[in-house]
Design a protein around this motif. Structure first.
Motif, PDB file in Angstrom:
ATOM      1  N   LYS A   1       0.706  -1.026   0.118  1.00  0.00           N
ATOM      2  CA  LYS A   1       0.103   0.001   0.048  1.00  0.00           C
ATOM      3  C   LYS A   1       0.689   1.172  -0.001  1.00  0.00           C
ATOM      4  CE  LYS A   1      -0.694   0.296   5.028  1.00  0.00           C
ATOM      5  NZ  LYS A   1      -1.724   0.150   6.050  1.00  0.00           N
TER       6      LYS A   1
ATOM      7  N   SER B   1      -1.556   6.935  -7.765  1.00  0.00           N
ATOM      8  CA  SER B   1      -2.923   6.991  -8.539  1.00  0.00           C
ATOM      9  C   SER B   1      -2.988   6.593  -9.794  1.00  0.00           C
ATOM     10  CB  SER B   1      -3.257   8.480  -8.186  1.00  0.00           C
ATOM     11  OG  SER B   1      -2.520   9.348  -8.829  1.00  0.00           O
TER      12      SER B   1
ATOM     13  N   ASP C   1     -15.046  -1.134  -1.631  1.00  0.00           N
ATOM     14  CA  ASP C   1     -14.607  -0.300  -0.448  1.00  0.00           C
ATOM     15  C   ASP C   1     -13.831  -1.012   0.644  1.00  0.00           C
ATOM     16  OD1 ASP C   1     -16.264   1.862  -1.399  1.00  0.00           O
ATOM     17  OD2 ASP C   1     -18.118   1.401  -0.247  1.00  0.00           O
TER      18      ASP C   1
ATOM     19  N   ARG D   1     -10.392  -0.854  -0.678  1.00  0.00           N
ATOM     20  CA  ARG D   1     -10.020   0.764  -0.354  1.00  0.00           C
ATOM     21  C   ARG D   1      -9.461   0.917   0.968  1.00  0.00           C
ATOM     22  NH1 ARG D   1     -13.763   4.357  -4.429  1.00  0.00           N
ATOM     23  NH2 ARG D   1     -12.455   4.613  -6.070  1.00  0.00           N
ATOM     24  N   LYS D   2     -10.536   0.330   1.994  1.00  0.00           N
ATOM     25  CA  LYS D   2      -9.925   0.652   3.226  1.00  0.00           C
ATOM     26  C   LYS D   2      -8.668  -0.129   3.412  1.00  0.00           C
ATOM     27  CE  LYS D   2     -14.965   1.233   5.019  1.00  0.00           C
ATOM     28  NZ  LYS D   2     -16.013   0.348   5.616  1.00  0.00           N
TER      29      LYS D   2
ATOM     30  N   GLN E   1      -6.895   4.551   1.076  1.00  0.00           N
ATOM     31  CA  GLN E   1      -6.912   5.271   0.308  1.00  0.00           C
ATOM     32  C   GLN E   1      -7.918   5.058  -1.088  1.00  0.00           C
ATOM     33  OE1 GLN E   1      -3.045   6.020  -2.108  1.00  0.00           O
ATOM     34  NE2 GLN E   1      -2.421   4.098  -0.823  1.00  0.00           N
ATOM     35  N   ASP E   2      -8.100   6.098  -1.809  1.00  0.00           N
ATOM     36  CA  ASP E   2      -9.074   5.719  -2.900  1.00  0.00           C
ATOM     37  C   ASP E   2      -8.443   5.166  -3.913  1.00  0.00           C
ATOM     38  OD1 ASP E   2     -11.286   6.389  -1.706  1.00  0.00           O
ATOM     39  OD2 ASP E   2     -11.284   8.604  -2.432  1.00  0.00           O
ATOM     40  N   VAL E   3      -7.881   3.901  -4.081  1.00  0.00           N
ATOM     41  CA  VAL E   3      -7.380   3.221  -5.102  1.00  0.00           C
ATOM     42  C   VAL E   3      -8.250   2.990  -6.412  1.00  0.00           C
ATOM     43  CG1 VAL E   3      -5.628   2.223  -3.392  1.00  0.00           C
ATOM     44  CG2 VAL E   3      -7.642   0.835  -4.019  1.00  0.00           C
ATOM     45  N   LYS E   4      -7.641   2.980  -7.463  1.00  0.00           N
ATOM     46  CA  LYS E   4      -8.371   2.351  -8.598  1.00  0.00           C
ATOM     47  C   LYS E   4      -8.463   1.074  -8.721  1.00  0.00           C
ATOM     48  CE  LYS E   4      -6.770   6.126 -11.569  1.00  0.00           C
ATOM     49  NZ  LYS E   4      -6.249   6.415 -12.885  1.00  0.00           N
TER      50      LYS E   4
ATOM     51  N   SER F   1     -14.379   0.690 -10.034  1.00  0.00           N
ATOM     52  CA  SER F   1     -14.668   1.936  -9.078  1.00  0.00           C
ATOM     53  C   SER F   1     -14.858   3.154  -9.979  1.00  0.00           C
ATOM     54  CB  SER F   1     -13.302   1.922  -8.253  1.00  0.00           C
ATOM     55  OG  SER F   1     -12.125   2.175  -8.959  1.00  0.00           O
TER      56      SER F   1
END
Length: 271
Positions: free
Chosen positions: A87, A92, A106, A109-110, A114-117, A139
């Motif tokens: 991670k 990005s 989700d 991502r947790k 972070q808001d990964v693709k 996503s």
């Protein structure tokens, strides 16, 4: 078709990972020199390198650092430990591809914090013979081009369908797990054939080819399933007798009940 100029990494490369890798290369989607693998079972590395000519990474972190698309081909139980390793080097511009049942976007991502693709795929084992069926959901930050790249990879293994994530439990029940149901049905046909005096080899060949041919008819015929059944049944003939037994035993209800149990388990795993 020209090869895509992306680097693709596999974290884990068991049966399904190997099938994906093989399909990508057979379809000439990528150069083998742009595909990297790291598996927990390092005895696989030499085998994969010799068979496919791909590169072996030194660890999971290097896969994440080097590759544009990273396919997580590990069991859901291993996601937390694997993502913990990678991670901190995620950026990005990279896409995470998950083939694990129950791992919601989700949730992934947790774990990355972070808001990964993310692109989620639900493939099935017939992908091993390039006859797979895969549901795909992405996503909200995945570009059209990125989605097309992932779809191309899995289209090399069979058919793909774009599915909203909330409907992925249905994909698990309809295609992800259904090869097991079909194998059970084929086995029943074989056992029934042997009861009627056929040898195992003949019964297996006739049963498996009949299921394969019936599936091809479903795909290529414009007739409804009911009509296809009627097409096999002659009035007063042999098939109608078998169909009446299957209807009396409520075959459809049994299959649908099994699928409901499968989908419910998928929902529970996603919590």
């Amino acid at each position: 078709m020209s090869k895509m100029d992306y680097k693709v990494g596999f974290i884990g490369c068991g049966n399904m990972g190997s099938a994906i890798l093989k399909g990508m290369l057979q379809a000439s989607l990528f150069d083998a020199n742009n595909i990297y693998v790291y598996a927990a079972d390092e005895t696989q590395h030499e085998k994969l390198k010799n068979e496919f000519g791909i590169r072996i990474a030194k660890d999971n972190k290097e896969i994440m650092e080097l590759c544009d698309f990273v396919i997580l081909a590990v069991k859901p139980i291993h996601f937390p430990s694997v993502i913990e390793e990678i991670k901190d080097v995620y950026t990005s511009d990279k896409v995470i591809v998950s083939i694990a049942a129950g791992m919601m976007i989700d949730k992934i991502r947790k774990l990355f914090e972070q808001d990964v693709k993310v692109v989620r795929i639900m493939p099935n084992t017939p992908a091993l013979v390039n006859e797979g069926a895969s549901g795909i959901c992405a996503s909200d930050n995945i570009s059209v081009q990125e989605n097309q790249v992932v779809t191309s990879i899995f289209s090399a293994l069979g058919v793909t369908v774009q599915i909203p994530e909330e409907k992925m439990h249905g994909v698990v029940a309809v295609s992800g797990s259904s090869p097991a149901y079909v194998f059970m049905f084929i086995d029943a046909l074989i056992q029934g054939g042997m009861k009627q005096g056929l040898c195992y080899e003949d019964a297996r060949l006739l049963a498996s080819q009949s299921v394969l041919g019936a599936a091809k008819l479903v795909q290529e015929s414009e007739d409804s399933l009911d009509q296809l059944v009627k097409n096999v049944c002659s009035p007063g003939g042999t098939t109608i007798e078998a169909v009446h037994v299957l209807e009396d035993k409520q075959l459809k209800d049994i299959v649908m009940e099994a699928m409901e149990a499968c989908a419910n388990k998928s929902r529970k795993m996603s919590e």
